[in-house]
Design a protein around this motif. Structure first.
Motif, PDB file in Angstrom:
ATOM      1  N   GLU A 224     -69.730 -25.361  28.260  1.00  0.00           N
ATOM      2  CA  GLU A 224     -70.173 -24.056  27.765  1.00  0.00           C
ATOM      3  C   GLU A 224     -68.994 -23.110  27.576  1.00  0.00           C
ATOM      4  O   GLU A 224     -68.907 -22.389  26.569  1.00  0.00           O
ATOM      5  CB  GLU A 224     -71.192 -23.457  28.739  1.00  0.00           C
ATOM      6  N   ALA A 228     -67.681 -21.675  23.892  1.00  0.00           N
ATOM      7  CA  ALA A 228     -67.696 -20.222  23.681  1.00  0.00           C
ATOM      8  C   ALA A 228     -66.301 -19.713  23.332  1.00  0.00           C
ATOM      9  O   ALA A 228     -66.150 -18.852  22.448  1.00  0.00           O
ATOM     10  CB  ALA A 228     -68.222 -19.525  24.939  1.00  0.00           C
ATOM     11  N   ARG A 232     -64.081 -17.892  19.491  1.00  0.00           N
ATOM     12  CA  ARG A 232     -63.414 -16.592  19.458  1.00  0.00           C
ATOM     13  C   ARG A 232     -62.151 -16.675  18.606  1.00  0.00           C
ATOM     14  O   ARG A 232     -61.302 -17.531  18.830  1.00  0.00           O
ATOM     15  CB  ARG A 232     -63.041 -16.155  20.876  1.00  0.00           C
TER      16      ARG A 232
END
Length: 614
Positions: A224, A228, A232
């Motif tokens: 996870e 994530a 970015r």
């Protein structure tokens, strides 16, 4: 014969790696009753901590294993391109090459799952038992080698202004760690402690807990956090901020895999390498190009022959290797093909990129490779140093000083490198592994985990229809290339080196030195072969951003001697004379199948590779 150290010999176990703490940690596992595969995993995780500028958990690792009671196998820890990593996506961003740093360059991480498969299927220790060494060094600190702080210094501005999470670990007190200063990575230690705790809570038994750890990496707190952070945007070598293509689905779908090695028989030896998704067959092609009678070892004719043969093998690498199309390995290694290729080696240095036509097929090179081979500006970051394993600078003319590119620019382009591990145990199990990628300078550190993503997608071309085209679900061609050598079907020697495009050049020179020269104490002179003067050439497109090439180049250690240097120049080679101890970071282990005597050696260059054993 002068060597910097003796070739170690014993009967219990031997470990040789690019850092003494990894070697000694591996030996600790052997002393505790573990086997070579347990020891390799422990060493691999220690290298993530003590050589963070050279590898990390989200990088990649090809491994060649020789179980004493089984066949030689290749374990592929090279992850593929994510599902969203298409040529169309990258070119729509105005890119001509995959950036050398940042999320866009991240393949699916492969190293962790490969280490876990090796531990589950061939090891005997638990996850906690092999990770305790890495956890200790990450939690309590380790004395940093000089290159760690030097590497951080080259990207200091980037860390302070863009990659703030990296600065938090690698700029303690606002500056790079001094040589010998304690460097800690407490977030990484916490990640491994949590992984062990959650895997033990999820399952009973050693193998089930290892599989639980693999699931946590893919889909739990680690997966996870990786997905994530990949989403970015971050500054990369293009000079702009981009988000990556890696997703949770990509992580969940990946598993490291086993496959048969590619082999070639030469002079009574069988050399085993990873397949054409790696650089590995280039070493075998160089062996296949050798004539029946070699010039005197170390002579100008000998060096010229190996340089010119390497150019032909690496030209074939550019045209034929990759995971996006079939690699005609059998044809590339065939006698007829290599007889014709051998005839191309003349008395003078070639400045051409000359791929062959195995089975009559027409070679195809990328537009970028054709441009750099023609000496044209390929339109990408002129003067950038590259963001992967080093492309050593070469001279603009024979005898000139090296034309060294800037070591860093604000976008993060900086030289990285790789690690290597060779281990043999008292039962005769043997392993060779080359972990790399996920460097501290490759991507911002994921703050919740303590390590960054890798950048292996920079290997692939942004052009359709090539064996190494960027292709979702396919592996970017890697330069990582461990080696095993067998006699009569029995594993005798494991060896390898960091060094990007130089790896199968330096390994070729080592293999010949180890097998052609006189033995020591009845065994292979591993240390003498590692210490022998080495060299490399850059007469083909580099694998790392900005994919440069210097036709006719050869970089030699000064110890190779003025007679050899002078004759190479007379033959037209563009010779750069490097420092006396500047080429290669080899390590090796061996086992005599008749006596059971084990041996090991490691590279003195860089002052951190060591072999241990008894």
């Amino acid at each position: 014969m002068f060597t910097t150290r003796p070739t170690l010999q014993g009967t219990f176990g031997m470990a040789a790696t690019t850092h003494w703490l990894a070697s000694q940690s591996a030996m600790g596992v052997l002393e505790d009753g573990g086997n070579a595969f347990d020891a390799a995993v422990a060493a691999g995780f220690v290298l993530h901590v003590v050589e963070p500028h050279l590898n990390g958990p989200a990088g990649e690792v090809p491994v060649i294993i020789a179980p004493v009671d089984g066949a030689v196998r290749v374990l592929c820890g090279q992850g593929p391109a994510p599902a969203g990593a298409s040529v169309a996506h990258y070119t729509s961003l105005g890119l001509g090459l995959v950036p050398g740093t940042g999320p866009l360059a991240a393949a699916v991480p492969g190293a962790f799952d490969a280490w876990m498969l090796l531990l589950r299927d061939y090891g005997t220790r638990t996850l906690g038992e092999v990770l305790k060494y890495a956890i200790g060094y990450a939690e309590h600190g380790h004395p940093a080698v000089e290159r760690v702080g030097r590497t951080v210094a080259t990207v200091r501005e980037l860390f302070e202004t863009e990659w703030i999470s990296s600065a938090e670990i690698y700029l303690p007190d606002g500056r790079p760690v001094a040589p010998g200063g304690l460097l800690r990575n407490r977030p990484l230690a916490a990640t491994w402690r949590r992984l062990i705790s959650e895997s033990e809570a999820a399952a009973a038994g050693r193998e089930a807990q290892i599989d639980a750890a693999r699931r946590i990496w893919r889909e739990g707190f680690i997966g996870e956090a990786l997905a994530a952070f990949a989403a970015r945007p971050a500054m990369d070598t293009s000079g702009e901020r981009h988000a990556g293509t890696l997703t949770g689905d990509d992580l969940a779908a990946f598993s490291a895999t086993y496959e048969d090695p590619v082999t070639y028989d030469w002079n009574g030896w069988t050399v085993a390498k990873a397949g054409g998704w790696s650089q590995g067959p280039a070493l075998l092609q160089q062996l296949a190009l050798l004539p029946p009678e070699l010039p005197a070892y170390g002579s100008p004719e000998y060096v010229h022959l190996l340089v010119e043969g390497c150019k032909l093998a690496m030209a074939d690498r550019e045209a034929w290797y990759g995971d996006a199309a079939e690699v005609p390995v059998a044809a590339l290694l065939s006698d007829d093909y290599n007889a014709a290729r051998r005839a191309l080696i003349g008395e003078h240095a070639s400045y051409e990129l000359r791929p062959g036509s195995p089975d009559g097929r027409t070679p195809r090179l990328s537009k970028h490779a054709l441009a750099v081979a023609a000496g044209e500006d390929a339109g990408e970051a002129p003067g950038a140093a590259g963001a992967g394993e080093p492309t050593v600078a070469t001279a603009d003319r024979p005898g000139a000083a090296p034309a060294i590119a800037p070591e860093v620019d604000r976008s993060g382009a900086t030289r990285g490198d790789t690690c290597h591990i060779d281990i043999v145990d008292r039962w005769g199990n043997m392993v060779s592994a080359t972990p790399s990628g996920g460097w501290l300078q490759s991507n911002p550190v994921v703050p919740a985990l303590g390590f960054p993503l890798g950048t292996r997608l920079q290997m692939a071309w942004l052009e359709e229809g090539l064996p190494n085209s960027l292709t979702p679900g396919r592996r970017p061609r890697t330069t990582l290339t461990p080696s095993l050598a067998l006699r009569d079907g029995v594993a005798v020697m494991a060896f390898g080196t960091p060094g990007g495009d130089q790896q199968d050049q330096w390994q070729m020179h080592f293999l010949l030195a180890a097998t052609l020269r006189a033995p020591v104490r009845g065994g292979l002179d591993l240390q003498g072969a590692i210490d022998a003067p080495n060299w490399h050439n850059d007469s083909f497109p580099g694998s790392f951003f900005p994919r440069a090439m210097v036709p006719g180049s050869v970089t030699v250690e000064s110890r190779i001697g003025p007679d050899v240097i002078g004759e190479l120049r007379r033959r037209g080679h563009r010779v750069t004379v490097g420092d006396a101890w500047s080429e290669g970071r080899l390590s090796a282990v061996a086992r005599d199948p008749e006596t059971g005597v084990l041996s090991a050696a490691a590279n003195p260059r860089g002052m951190q590779g060591y072999a241990v054993g008894r």
